[in-house]
Design a protein around this motif. Structure first.
Motif, mmCIF file in Angstrom:
data_model
loop_
_atom_site.group_PDB
_atom_site.id
_atom_site.type_symbol
_atom_site.label_atom_id
_atom_site.label_comp_id
_atom_site.label_asym_id
_atom_site.label_seq_id
_atom_site.Cartn_x
_atom_site.Cartn_y
_atom_site.Cartn_z
ATOM 1 N N GLY A 98 51.851 24.989 20.204
ATOM 2 C CA GLY A 98 51.524 25.890 19.103
ATOM 3 C C GLY A 98 51.387 25.149 17.796
ATOM 4 N N PRO A 153 53.146 17.739 6.989
ATOM 5 C CA PRO A 153 53.700 19.029 6.565
ATOM 6 C C PRO A 153 52.642 20.105 6.371
ATOM 7 C CG PRO A 153 53.775 17.426 4.772
ATOM 8 C CD PRO A 153 53.372 16.678 6.006
ATOM 9 N N GLU A 154 53.016 21.345 6.624
ATOM 10 C CA GLU A 154 52.157 22.481 6.299
ATOM 11 C C GLU A 154 52.095 22.637 4.775
ATOM 12 O OE1 GLU A 154 50.671 24.708 8.547
ATOM 13 O OE2 GLU A 154 51.258 23.283 10.095
ATOM 14 N N ASP A 206 52.897 24.966 2.892
ATOM 15 C CA ASP A 206 54.024 25.607 2.215
ATOM 16 C C ASP A 206 55.304 24.767 2.293
ATOM 17 O OD1 ASP A 206 54.350 25.952 4.874
ATOM 18 O OD2 ASP A 206 54.688 28.115 4.810
ATOM 19 N N LEU A 234 56.543 22.274 0.560
ATOM 20 C CA LEU A 234 56.287 21.537 -0.679
ATOM 21 C C LEU A 234 57.175 20.303 -0.791
ATOM 22 C CD1 LEU A 234 55.954 24.588 -3.079
ATOM 23 C CD2 LEU A 234 54.115 23.141 -2.218
ATOM 24 N N GLY A 235 56.558 19.186 -1.129
ATOM 25 C CA GLY A 235 57.309 17.958 -1.365
ATOM 26 C C GLY A 235 57.752 17.230 -0.110
ATOM 27 N N PRO A 238 42.186 19.397 9.711
ATOM 28 C CA PRO A 238 42.368 20.694 9.061
ATOM 29 C C PRO A 238 43.407 20.627 7.942
ATOM 30 C CG PRO A 238 42.199 21.002 11.419
ATOM 31 C CD PRO A 238 42.201 19.519 11.185
ATOM 32 N N GLU A 267 40.152 19.237 4.083
ATOM 33 C CA GLU A 267 38.736 19.432 3.764
ATOM 34 C C GLU A 267 38.442 19.242 2.274
ATOM 35 O OE1 GLU A 267 40.621 21.507 5.466
ATOM 36 O OE2 GLU A 267 39.687 21.894 7.415
ATOM 37 N N GLU A 291 47.361 24.206 18.812
ATOM 38 C CA GLU A 291 47.849 25.429 18.221
ATOM 39 C C GLU A 291 47.745 26.521 19.281
ATOM 40 O OE1 GLU A 291 46.515 26.151 14.303
ATOM 41 O OE2 GLU A 291 46.724 24.042 13.745
ATOM 42 N N ASP A 313 62.025 14.077 3.623
ATOM 43 C CA ASP A 313 61.605 14.038 2.217
ATOM 44 C C ASP A 313 62.244 12.805 1.609
ATOM 45 O OD1 ASP A 313 60.945 14.414 -0.399
ATOM 46 O OD2 ASP A 313 62.053 16.281 -0.667
ATOM 47 N N VAL A 330 66.468 18.943 3.457
ATOM 48 C CA VAL A 330 65.674 19.984 2.799
ATOM 49 C C VAL A 330 65.443 21.087 3.830
ATOM 50 C CG1 VAL A 330 63.424 20.583 1.853
ATOM 51 C CG2 VAL A 330 64.544 18.471 1.144
ATOM 52 N N ARG A 390 61.417 25.691 -4.175
ATOM 53 C CA ARG A 390 60.252 24.907 -4.604
ATOM 54 C C ARG A 390 59.018 25.789 -4.723
ATOM 55 N NH1 ARG A 390 60.805 19.187 -1.174
ATOM 56 N NH2 ARG A 390 62.752 18.562 -2.188
ATOM 57 N N LYS A 398 43.368 26.744 7.093
ATOM 58 C CA LYS A 398 44.670 26.836 7.750
ATOM 59 C C LYS A 398 45.199 28.265 7.772
ATOM 60 C CE LYS A 398 46.764 22.594 8.315
ATOM 61 N NZ LYS A 398 48.091 21.946 8.326
ATOM 62 N N ASP A 458 46.071 32.545 15.401
ATOM 63 C CA ASP A 458 47.185 32.244 16.304
ATOM 64 C C ASP A 458 48.119 33.437 16.458
ATOM 65 O OD1 ASP A 458 46.459 29.688 17.019
ATOM 66 O OD2 ASP A 458 47.450 28.764 15.304
ATOM 67 N N ARG A 462 49.064 35.659 19.753
ATOM 68 C CA ARG A 462 50.459 35.857 20.162
ATOM 69 C C ARG A 462 50.774 37.337 20.409
ATOM 70 N NH1 ARG A 462 53.919 31.244 19.220
ATOM 71 N NH2 ARG A 462 52.748 29.738 17.988
ATOM 72 N N LEU A 479 57.967 20.169 -10.195
ATOM 73 C CA LEU A 479 58.965 21.094 -9.669
ATOM 74 C C LEU A 479 58.730 21.366 -8.188
ATOM 75 C CD1 LEU A 479 59.040 23.654 -12.631
ATOM 76 C CD2 LEU A 479 60.926 22.158 -11.952
ATOM 77 N N SER A 480 57.473 21.499 -7.804
ATOM 78 C CA SER A 480 57.146 21.855 -6.415
ATOM 79 C C SER A 480 57.463 20.701 -5.467
ATOM 80 C CB SER A 480 55.675 22.230 -6.295
ATOM 81 O OG SER A 480 54.856 21.072 -6.323
ATOM 82 N N GLN A 481 57.389 19.474 -5.947
ATOM 83 C CA GLN A 481 57.586 18.330 -5.066
ATOM 84 C C GLN A 481 59.059 18.043 -4.817
ATOM 85 O OE1 GLN A 481 55.039 16.528 -3.356
ATOM 86 N NE2 GLN A 481 54.205 18.488 -3.978
ATOM 87 N N ARG A 513 63.450 10.329 -4.256
ATOM 88 C CA ARG A 513 62.785 11.509 -4.818
ATOM 89 C C ARG A 513 62.897 11.454 -6.328
ATOM 90 N NH1 ARG A 513 65.734 15.968 -0.921
ATOM 91 N NH2 ARG A 513 65.642 14.635 0.911
#
Lengths: 553, 553
Positions: free
Chosen positions: A17, A42-43, A45, A47-48, A333, A336, A390, A441, A448, A456, B337, B344, B348, B459-461, B542
């Motif tokens: 998956g 990482p996906e 979302d 982050l970091g 993916p 892009e 997937e 990370d 994390v 984050r 994505k 997906d 499922r 901040l996000s990282q 970090r």
């Protein structure tokens, strides 16, 4: 998990998956072998996060049972977790020479030592009750193998990543005969690569890229810059061969490209005639029409050599009008937009760019539907587990197997961590072990988690406001503040009025608390947070993180 | 900008080197008209931003000169900035009925009123010195037009977004004759859509999707759920027609789908026989084989109806095994994505999903190379400005025009804000006006700039550490603290030792400041920041944001 004599268990710890993080456990009685140990990028979302590796709690809980880790090939999604896994698990690793060559570099970077055992396609190795056969397949990295695993219950075949290239660059064709022989003798379970299960037809031969290279070289008047995956030795070989044909020198650029080319040269997987390779510092000694630069950055990675060149930020090479840049890869993916941006910048610098939309500049390393069908028909397994994909890829691969006559109940679409148990006659999903994502990370592995990621995400969307108050505890009064500091919320100089009013609201909230005799810090904080949050949402429709801090004197 | 009699200026304020935010200024002497006012969706690195609109400083500086805004069609990237633009600029807006119908909804949501003037394809409107002609073209939204702009210097043609569909669903073919006539009479400048300039051949007719719908409907045993862009009225028309053929009822789901369908029904752009539409609450009164649900979410948008269904999070519709879900769209770059994830999840839930990889389930709304060539050959302009595309699309479109015989020096690849000035004989880029991105975040328009975005990225990282100290100013000593609070950095409970040590380092830094007589707050803060930053980087690799706050009692 209790002993299950006369049963073999297959437990995917990654790669189900998802694209990446490939890792499969095979267990018989008190013996375990592990196929591959990959990482995943990482996906969006996460982050970091730098990379994601499989949770190997199950292996650590059964560490004495693990006989070995067996590798199919040297891509990151199959070997990239090993520096982390081998720190915790001291077991021998088996793989082909190039696979181990690439792995060694990774382990050295991470200061990890390991017992590496080199095998050749065609070899067999006995590991406890398991007899492992290494079978040559084609893929976008040289020295890839599928595995046959003979167990007391029956034979398991794991294809690894593969395609059926009928004209591979090195002439070493997939070992069709071995697969046919296994099929004749009887295979209990097939695990097969599902990456391209959506694609009809056949994947084109790697050699077709050579033809496009030739055409592009023939038309190029000045420098040629080729970006590709560093691990695609055959692609690099074709670039070098075409450079030789058109009497161009080749300079290698980018850390991973330099590393892999050196390993491949040393191990004899890459043939470069004397005098063709030059140092990148020498390129200005030759006419532009005599130069090829082979580089990293085909995915638009911000720190890569090609991206730096495109942004006029590379120390040694600048893109100039007349350059021909070949991006010999398709975007993974999620990449892009990065790739598009790189192409745009290269065009802006005046380069002619040959990229994805031009047919023939890249071919996939994975089998399309007709190749998958051939593999199924050669192996003729009793049971089938689609892997490496997937969820929709696994479903498509299952549907494909059914069109070949395999009963649906003999196909297992599993989740990571599920135990699929086989006797010589039966198969069933019987349980679940610990599995999941471990996030890396920086130096932190697994420190994390969801709470940190959630923070984050909130910080990334609307920033943070910190409200600091110093309280005189004895008098129960504000001694200093409140002060508000914000980051990532609004440009403060242009929003003074908003921030002044926000401070006023906090003051009022604090006064109200004092008036009502609210003295518990948690209650005061919660009051401040609610008041300020409500005000800011009304005024801006944003929900920054609000962090009240109370100091005590 | 000074008056330039006998010259016409074309100034793109958006849509150059980017997909979206389309806006073009045409100026002759003291008169300006504006073509389109689109928004753009934020780039990945514009964290927390909702949408991006063009900087219209130039128009505000010349507000008395602006005669009108003229619209080509009703897509967000052509009308989406109008609620913001019309708040600042009180000018009449011209467009076709459906375009204005959709715009009206948007304006109402934003509490903006405007002078809207409805035109029909074929109409001509005199606006000051400009005579604007509206010319029917095909696109993925009904009622799209190209524009001819007759100026004292010469005729400008702007194609808008277009394709040359020879068999449009509503039978209303692109007005080839008008383009031919303009070409005969002589066109000074052509501005043409470059979105698909990379694609060889012809874009398929919208009708081909109807054929795929028919096939899918024929095979579906239970419910059919179709996700599409709400603005694609012709697609919706075909879905409804196929539903009627197979005697299925149609329920509409998702806010924007409901809105657009209602507008299109009202204005007569959508024909639905009596009794076909049902409320979504009624779907359970019919057998599954008698239902079609038309919905939003074809881009995997997290809050959309389809995504909610896929995640079992929709109030009214749950995906059940046997459902057929058709995703009749391709992912917009950057959404790949999200769309994959939705597919997906649908699999499922047991649905059969028909999506991108299945050919014929979506066609583009933009002209491919052969159509672009035909447009150029019909118009035969003296000068050409490729518009609507990232830089590589503009380059490809320029190369295409050159293959048709246009001299390179007659083609202008412009940046947003550049002034391209034409006499009846000459053309040149002569200057630059203010232009750029205005970021919209919640209610804030332009209050988030580069500094705020840079903070959000940091901040996000790696999150943030806030160090708070209360200083007794009279004694020059620490009165309370230091306290460290972190968010988005590490999971604190599992990193107690790290945080304790961090606090210790801060204490030492403060003591050192005291010892060395450093009393300036800025210097103390900078000391704390450096000491802590260095320690954390060593330990974790970090770089969280470090925010020292000093309170004074």
């Amino acid at each position: 998990m209790a002993r299950q004599p006369n049963k073999v268990q297959i437990i995917p710890l990654g790669g189900m998956g998802e694209i990446g993080k490939n890792m499969t456990v095979i267990r018989y009685d008190d013996e375990i072998i592990v196929i591959d140990s990959g990482l995943m990028f990482p996906e969006d979302d996460m982050l970091g996060i730098d990379l994601v590796i499989p949770d190997i709690t199950y292996l650590l809980d059964n560490r004495d049972l693990v006989k070995a880790i067996v590798l199919t090939h040297g891509h990151e999604d199959h070997i990239g977790a090993l520096p982390y896994v081998l720190k915790q698990l001291d077991v021998p690793v088996y793989g082909t020479r190039l696979t181990l060559g690439i792995l060694e570099g990774r382990l050295k970077e991470n200061g990890v030592s390991a017992k590496l055992h080199s095998v050749k396609p065609g070899d067999q190795v006995q590991l406890g009750s398991f007899k492992i056969g290494f079978i040559r397949v084609s893929h976008s990295i040289a020295d890839s193998v599928a595995l046959s695993i003979k167990t007391p219950v029956g034979v398991i075949v794991h294809t690894g990543d593969f395609k059926l290239d009928q004209t591979p660059v090195d002439g070493k064709v997939t070992d069709f005969h071995k697969f046919a022989e296994l099929g004749d003798q009887g295979v209990l379970v097939l695990l097969a690569d599902s990456t391209n299960a959506e694609r009809p037809g056949y994947t084109q031969s790697e050699k077709s890229v050579g033809i496009t290279f030739d055409e592009t070289f023939r038309n190029a008047r000045e420098r040629i810059i080729i970006a590709s995956f560093s691990s695609n030795i055959h692609r690099i070989q074709q670039a070098v061969a075409t450079a030789c044909k058109y009497r161009r020198k080749v300079a290698i650029l980018g850390r991973s490209m330099v590393n892999v080319v050196n390993i491949a040269l040393e191990l004899g997987y890459l043939n470069v005639p004397e005098g063709v390779l030059i140092d990148v510092d020498e390129i200005n000694n030759y006419p532009a029409s005599g130069i090829v630069i082979l580089t990293t950055g085909s995915q638009g990675e911000p720190m890569s050599a090609l991206t730096r060149m495109a942004m006029s930020d590379h120390k040694k090479v600048e893109i100039v009008p007349g350059d021909t840049v070949i991006i010999s890869a398709t975007p993974i993916p999620g990449n892009e937009k990065l790739v598009s941006r790189t192409i745009d910048y290269l065009f802006r610098q005046g380069a002619e760019v040959v990229y994805e939309s031009t047919s023939g500049i890249h071919v996939s390393g994975h089998a399309s539907q007709e190749e998958l069908k051939l593999m199924h028909n050669l192996i003729r397994p009793k049971f089938f587990i689609p892997v490496h994909g997937e969820y929709r890829h696994l479903i498509k691969h299952s549907q494909l197997a059914q069109t070949l006559g395999m009963p649906k109940e003999n196909i297992f679409i599993a989740e990571n961590g599920q135990t699929i148990e086989f006797t010589s006659e039966t198969g069933a999903i019987t349980g679940k072990v610990t599995s999941g994502n471990v996030l890396v990370d920086g130096l932190g592995v697994g420190d994390v988690g969801n709470i940190v990621l959630r923070d984050r995400r909130q910080l990334s969307q609307d920033g943070i406001l910190i409200v600091v108050v110093t309280m005189d505890k004895q008098r129960g009064q504000v001694a200093a503040g409140p002060d508000i500091v914000s980051r990532g919320f609004v440009y403060v100089r242009e929003s003074e009025q908003l921030m002044d009013e926000a401070k006023e609201r906090v003051k009022q909230a604090l006064e109200k608390c004092e008036l009502n005799g609210v003295t518990e810090w948690a209650a005061i904080k919660s009051n401040v947070r609610d008041t300020l949050g409500k005000y800011l949402y009304e005024r801006t429709r944003r929900r920054p993180m609000i962090l009240p801090i109370i100091m005590e004197v």
